[in-house]
Design an enzyme around this catalytic site. Structure first.
Site, PDB file in Angstrom:
ATOM      1  N   ASP A 391      25.175 -12.845  64.625  1.00  5.76           N
ATOM      2  CA  ASP A 391      25.691 -13.861  63.710  1.00  5.76           C
ATOM      3  C   ASP A 391      26.209 -13.201  62.428  1.00  5.76           C
ATOM      4  O   ASP A 391      25.819 -12.089  62.072  1.00  5.76           O
ATOM      5  CB  ASP A 391      24.574 -14.849  63.379  1.00  5.76           C
ATOM      6  CG  ASP A 391      25.088 -16.195  62.898  1.00  5.76           C
ATOM      7  OD1 ASP A 391      26.291 -16.301  62.614  1.00  5.76           O
ATOM      8  OD2 ASP A 391      24.274 -17.134  62.814  1.00  5.76           O
ATOM      9  N   GLU A 394      31.198 -10.784  60.281  1.00  3.09           N
ATOM     10  CA  GLU A 394      32.608 -10.528  59.951  1.00  3.09           C
ATOM     11  C   GLU A 394      32.793  -9.226  59.153  1.00  3.09           C
ATOM     12  O   GLU A 394      33.814  -8.579  59.368  1.00  3.09           O
ATOM     13  CB  GLU A 394      33.186 -11.714  59.180  1.00  3.09           C
ATOM     14  CG  GLU A 394      33.267 -12.983  59.983  1.00  3.09           C
ATOM     15  CD  GLU A 394      31.938 -13.723  60.082  1.00  3.09           C
ATOM     16  OE1 GLU A 394      31.017 -13.439  59.290  1.00  3.09           O
ATOM     17  OE2 GLU A 394      31.808 -14.577  60.966  1.00  3.09           O
ATOM     18  N   ASP A 461      30.932 -21.902  62.028  1.00  2.00           N
ATOM     19  CA  ASP A 461      30.305 -23.083  61.434  1.00  2.00           C
ATOM     20  C   ASP A 461      31.341 -24.172  61.186  1.00  2.00           C
ATOM     21  O   ASP A 461      31.753 -24.448  60.051  1.00  2.00           O
ATOM     22  CB  ASP A 461      29.611 -22.707  60.133  1.00  2.00           C
ATOM     23  CG  ASP A 461      28.473 -21.726  60.351  1.00  2.00           C
ATOM     24  OD1 ASP A 461      28.056 -21.549  61.507  1.00  2.00           O
ATOM     25  OD2 ASP A 461      28.013 -21.125  59.364  1.00  2.00           O
TER      26      ASP A 461
END
Length: 672
Positions: A391, A394, A461
């Protein structure tokens, strides 16, 4: 005027301001690199890209390339279906070898500039680079990773080449003109798909590096792309079933209770997920013992039910965590310009609402990747966990910190888009060392080549709205045309949703139906009521299939059982992806490239060659129009009606049904 010479199987042209190299690179494909450096330094552009220093060994029969240098200073390179025509000034046109039709041509950048490439030196030895191409009326452009602008055809868009939550940059472009183009550069930049030109820009790079392939169908283009960037591994059998998740199960007993309830109800379940904050501190990469006292017993009980446990892993490292000091001492944290660890404030357990500075491990450092895997191996795999959810990788940083970041591989402006790729590599290679030949890693970021590490990208999200669902359909198809076969969304959206709200229950049903026919089917989200934020007790509201009322429960249960019946078919699609790079979820034009109308459909998709899916993505809709591609007959499995292709039909869509048609003669029809 400089002329071309044959060099190591390709063409090279040295001019005072530029060294240009044009090379055959895989079947029916050509790589172009340009730099202001000398020929001896030519390896610099693309050194950190997806293509490597040499073309990979081909699975397919590779045509022999031919080169010629003409007296007028021009040169030609022919490699299977593609021919490069390089003029005496360094401008290149690409044509289809057989038909002679122009696929793509470089375009002079500015009236005062001598060619199609701009390499403007910076103070640090890098360059601002621009590559200009002609634009074509009627061209449709797909791929470029995951963007939530709600469009399949991205002609007319400006796409930032950056990573972020809900955005995954993969700089591969598929064109309806019969070519695919990879901008083999992980630098921050953009691509402008304008009416008068296409321009690729890197804010800071060693040079220009792009790869182009020609294909007579989208399938051929995607196979050539997989040849040079990597084929995906086979999907592990457990991954094709239903994944249960929520933000978040707080304890081992809470998670096991949910799995037991699925079993008690006779509902199919393949994976259950332990979300973030199951650790003591960010960067410990282990279970909190007071809440998860016996992980080995937990995984053993789940395995007895044929359920896999997946765990969340974040790249953030908190001061005082198990691994911070070693990573710091060994120079394996991302640093800022001053050499100190780059930090960004995030919530942390034990600090209430007060944010804490978090550092980031550096996956571009080989030894940092090895350290991460050792900890995952010791703290998770040793207890039976082999499914990992990477998770916030990036990494989730604001642009001003991306510009400050320094990695082992180089400045953040030049290499930051690679973070998720190297992060997945760390886990995939570790799993393979332990005998897991089919790694699958749920991940929130990807770049060109991520598929070879078993990346299962999800869309981050996203909001819990019908508009958001609509955007997912187009985003997923562009991911498919970017070379990533395994993609999914948080079913129901991540941000919000009240299980007691009838309007949200309708959205959940429609999203769940869409998820049933997605490559990965995973339920997740932060549902109301949310209590409380960022502490050991933090959790969202209920998010199991029985949480949404009796009417929805009956529908969701039916779709769980339908997904189980589809799993053998998904196994066949996994084989296809592994052999050819063909994505399981496909735009209609992928299977029917000769049907002009199929190219304009962006709210339907094919699941493999045999299922046509037309999701419902508006509230209150109980029927929808769908286009059936020409060249096949389509069976409605509910009514038995056979429809001729090449026409628009109206299909009933009561709440309990997502419109799906089966290609006549397909064995998958028995699943219905």
């Amino acid at each position: 005027m400089p002329s071309y010479v044959q060099h190591e199987g390709g063409l090279e042209r040295q001019a005072p301001a530029e060294t240009l190299r044009i090379e055959p690179w895989g079947p029916h494909s050509i790589r172009v690199r340009a730099t202001t450096a000398t020929a001896g330094d030519q390896a610099a552009p693309g050194a950190l890209g997806a293509l490597g220093a040499r073309p990979p060994d081909s699975r397919a029969e590779t045509p022999s390339a031919s080169l010629s240098v003409r007296p007028d200073g021009s040169a030609h390179l022919v490699n299977g279906r593609i021919t490069a025509h390089a003029d005496a000034h360094g401008r290149i046109r690409f044509t289809h070898t057989v038909t002679g039709r122009e696929l793509l041509a470089e375009k002079n950048s500015y009236t005062w500039y001598p060619g199609p490439r701009v390499l403007r030196p910076g103070s640090d030895g890098s360059h601002l680079t621009e590559q200009h191409f002609e634009a074509y009326d009627g061209e449709r452009l797909h791929g470029l990773g995951q963007h939530l602008h709600g469009r399949l055809d991205q002609k007319g868009c400006v796409i930032d080449l950056v990573q972020g939550n809900t955005v995954a940059t993969i700089p591969f472009l598929h064109s309806s003109r019969g070519y695919g183009l990879l901008w083999n550069n992980p630098a921050v930049g953009r691509v402008e798909l304008a009416a008068d030109s296409t321009r690729w820009v890197a804010d800071s790079a060693a040079g220009i590096d792009y790869w182009i392939t020609a294909g007579d169908s989208p399938a051929q283009i995607m196979e050539s792309y997989a040849e040079v960037t990597g084929y995906p591994p086979l999907l592990p059998e457990w991954a094709s079933g239903f994944w249960q998740s929520k933000l978040r199960y707080r304890t081992q007993e809470e998670l096991l209770a949910v799995a037991r309830e699925y079993k008690r109800r006779g509902l199919p379940l393949s994976v259950i997920v332990s979300d973030f904050f199951h650790w003591p501190r960010m960067g410990d990469w282990r279970f909190e013992e007071s809440e998860w006292p016996d992980p080995a017993a937990m995984t053993k009980e789940l395995e007895a039910q044929n359920v896999k446990l997946a765990v969340s892993v974040w790249p953030t490292v908190e001061r005082g965590s198990d691994n911070y000091e070693k990573l710091l001492a060994d120079g394996q944290l991302v640093t800022a310009e001053n050499g100190e660890p780059l930090t960004f404030d995030w919530p942390a357990r034990g600090h209430g609402a007060a944010l804490q500075p978090m550092a980031y491990y550096d996956p571009t450092d080989h030894d940092a990747r090895r350290l991460l895997w050792r900890r995952l191996n010791e703290n998770y795999r040793a207890h039976g966990v082999t499914a990992f959810w990477l998770d916030a990788c990036e990494p989730d940083l604001p642009p001003e910190l991306v510009a400050q970041a320094r990695y082992a591989a180089g400045p953040g402006t030049q290499v930051s888009n690679l973070y998720g790729l190297y992060h997945a590599q760390a886990v995939a290679e570790g799993l393979r060392e332990t005998g897991e030949e089919r790694p699958l890693i749920l991940i929130r970021s990807a770049w060109a080549g991520s598929q070879r590490y078993g990346a299962a990208l999800w869309s981050g999200d996203i909001p819990s709205t019908f508009d958001s669902l609509s955007r997912q359909i187009r985003a997923g198809l562009n991911v498919a045309m970017s070379g990533i076969p395994w993609w999914n969304t948080d079913i129901g959206g991540f941000q919000g949703g009240d299980a007691s709200d009838p309007a949200y229950r309708e959205l959940m049903v429609r999203w769940f139906q869409y998820g049933t026919f997605s490559p990965i089917m995973r339920l997740h989200g932060d549902r109301a009521p949310n209590f409380p934020a960022f502490c050991a007790e933090m959790t969202g509201g209920p998010n199991e299939v029985w949480s949404y009322g009796e009417e929805a429960y009956a529908i969701l249960g039916d779709h769980l059982r339908l997904r189980e019946r589809l799993r053998p078919y998904l196994g066949e699609l996994s084989e296809q992806a592994h052999r050819t790079g063909a994505p399981p979820m496909r735009p209609l034009f992928f299977g029917f490239p000769d049907d002009e109308r199929a190219w304009s459909v962006d709210d339907q998709f094919l699941l493999g060659p045999d299922l046509l899916v037309a999701p419902v993505y508006e509230a209150g809709v109980r029927a929808r129009s769908a286009y059936l591609p020409e060249g096949a007959r389509w069976i409605d499995p509910v009514t038995g009606t056979v429809h001729e292709g090449g026409r628009q039909v109206e299909i009933a869509a009561p709440l309990a049904r997502i419109p799906v048609l089966v290609r006549e003669g397909a064995a998958v029809g028995v699943a219905f």
